[in-house]
Design a protein around this motif. Structure first.
Motif, PDB file in Angstrom:
ATOM      1  N   ARG A  18       0.837  -1.205   0.000  1.00 61.54           N
ATOM      2  CA  ARG A  18       0.000   0.000   0.000  1.00 61.54           C
ATOM      3  C   ARG A  18       0.875   1.260   0.000  1.00 61.54           C
ATOM      4  O   ARG A  18       0.587   2.226  -0.703  1.00 61.54           O
ATOM      5  CB  ARG A  18      -0.930  -0.003   1.212  1.00 61.54           C
ATOM      6  CG  ARG A  18      -1.907   1.168   1.264  1.00 61.54           C
ATOM      7  CD  ARG A  18      -2.845   1.140   0.078  1.00 61.54           C
ATOM      8  NE  ARG A  18      -3.754   0.001   0.131  1.00 61.54           N
ATOM      9  CZ  ARG A  18      -5.035   0.083   0.493  1.00 61.54           C
ATOM     10  NH1 ARG A  18      -5.545   1.254   0.809  1.00 61.54           N
ATOM     11  NH2 ARG A  18      -5.788  -0.994   0.486  1.00 61.54           N
ATOM     12  N   ALA A 173      -3.765  -2.327   5.957  1.00 64.75           N
ATOM     13  CA  ALA A 173      -3.222  -1.531   4.857  1.00 64.75           C
ATOM     14  C   ALA A 173      -4.143  -0.359   4.531  1.00 64.75           C
ATOM     15  O   ALA A 173      -3.696   0.778   4.323  1.00 64.75           O
ATOM     16  CB  ALA A 173      -3.025  -2.417   3.628  1.00 64.75           C
ATOM     17  N   SER A 177      -3.434   3.842   5.064  1.00 63.25           N
ATOM     18  CA  SER A 177      -3.505   4.857   4.008  1.00 63.25           C
ATOM     19  C   SER A 177      -4.380   6.042   4.423  1.00 63.25           C
ATOM     20  O   SER A 177      -4.218   7.144   3.905  1.00 63.25           O
ATOM     21  CB  SER A 177      -4.023   4.235   2.709  1.00 63.25           C
ATOM     22  OG  SER A 177      -5.391   3.916   2.822  1.00 63.25           O
TER      23      SER A 177
END
Length: 313
Positions: A18, A173, A177
């Motif tokens: 990611r 992940a 973000s």
């Protein structure tokens, strides 16, 4: 932003991916050293190392992150942020204080529950219906840092360690973000963990893999799926170890002592437990044999298994 990523097993890979996909400047990856694996002891690289090399990211593999020389090599990368996910070592103070945005960890539980190295296993074994991912600041104490963000992930009736591991890895992940931009923008107020509510999930020991048939059917079922596909629960049959890869819960009206086989069918062997919920073994691995389903077992080495025989002795 210059990021150093630290992680080792499969759980860490989606998190690293990611960061790469979102175009962060990953200036180095720190992972555990290559280890011998399997019966032939073939030297094997950690999954994170394999992923990093595919993107030509420099890889560091210190035996101990606290060693001065290795630590200086990492500090020389001048990270603005360090991200860890299942790295397996507590970071030294010198590193914790170096990055402008600190060192943050992606942990597979809703902290302060299940601090430690086996949070996924233990949540299933305990019969939890929810777990999640926490992103927190790293400190010089196991999983005790302030919480930045959390997300809840349900544990379904048929989830096992493998399926839940993949869900939590992807959830981690995705949460990362969202967290990094908010952290950089100063939009997160870290929450101190309530240490009085902390529980611990230490690495699974051999003793925890043994099935105690006097427990309830639900407890045994949770143990089996909480150890699947690794390290796998086991019992004994005719004095030899027999791994139980998968099983089902079934109602039973038979009043047999715990561990006694009450029924034998092609799709599974039904075993009495400590209550009226029996366990039907559907996939197993006798000592010295390959993993197989119940039908294959009953056609082969298990052909002598009859109702009334007892497992676990």
């Amino acid at each position: 932003m210059r990021i150093v990523f630290m992680g080792t097993p499969d759980f860490s890979v989606p998190v690293l991916k990611r960061l790469i996909d979102e175009k962060y400047q990953v200036v180095g990856v720190v992972t555990q050293p290559d280890r011998p694996k399997g019966r032939k002891k073939v030297m094997t690289s950690p999954p994170v190392k394999v992923e990093a090399q595919q993107h030509e990211i420099p890889v560091f593999q210190p035996e101990k992150i606290k060693n001065e020389q290795e630590l200086e090599e990492i500090l020389a990368l001048k990270p603005d942020l360090v991200v860890t996910a299942a790295f397996g070592q507590i970071l030294p103070k010198k590193l914790l204080e170096a990055p402008a945005y600190g060192c943050i960890n992606v942990h597979a539980s809703l902290l302060p529950k299940y601090r430690g190295g086996a949070p996924i296993h233990q949540a299933i074994i305990d019969g939890e219906t929810n777990t999640g991912v926490t992103i927190m600041y790293m400190v010089e104490k196991l999983d005790a840092g302030d919480i930045l963000t959390q997300t809840v992930v349900p544990i379904l009736e048929h989830d096992h360690v493998g399926s839940l591991h993949d869900k939590l890895s992807e959830a981690g992940a995705a949460l990362l973000s969202q967290t990094i931009p908010a952290l950089v923008a100063g939009e997160i107020d870290p929450i101190q963990q309530d240490g009085s509510k902390a529980t611990f999930a230490s690495n699974i020991t051999r003793d925890q893999e043994v099935i105690n048939w006097s427990k309830t059917g639900t407890e045994i079922y949770n143990q089996i799926r909480g150890l699947h596909p690794w390290p796998v629960a086991y019992t004994t049959f005719e004095g030899k170890t027999m791994k139980i890869w998968w099983a089902e819960k079934v109602p039973s009206k038979q009043q047999q002592p715990a561990g006694v086989v009450v029924d034998v069918k092609e799709d599974g062997m039904v075993v009495a437990t400590g209550d009226d919920t029996a366990i039907k073994i559907v996939e197993l691995q006798p000592s010295g044999k390959k993993r197989m389903n119940a039908e294959q077992f009953l056609r082969g080495s298990g052909s002598q298994l009859k109702p009334g025989m007892k497992l676990g002795e």
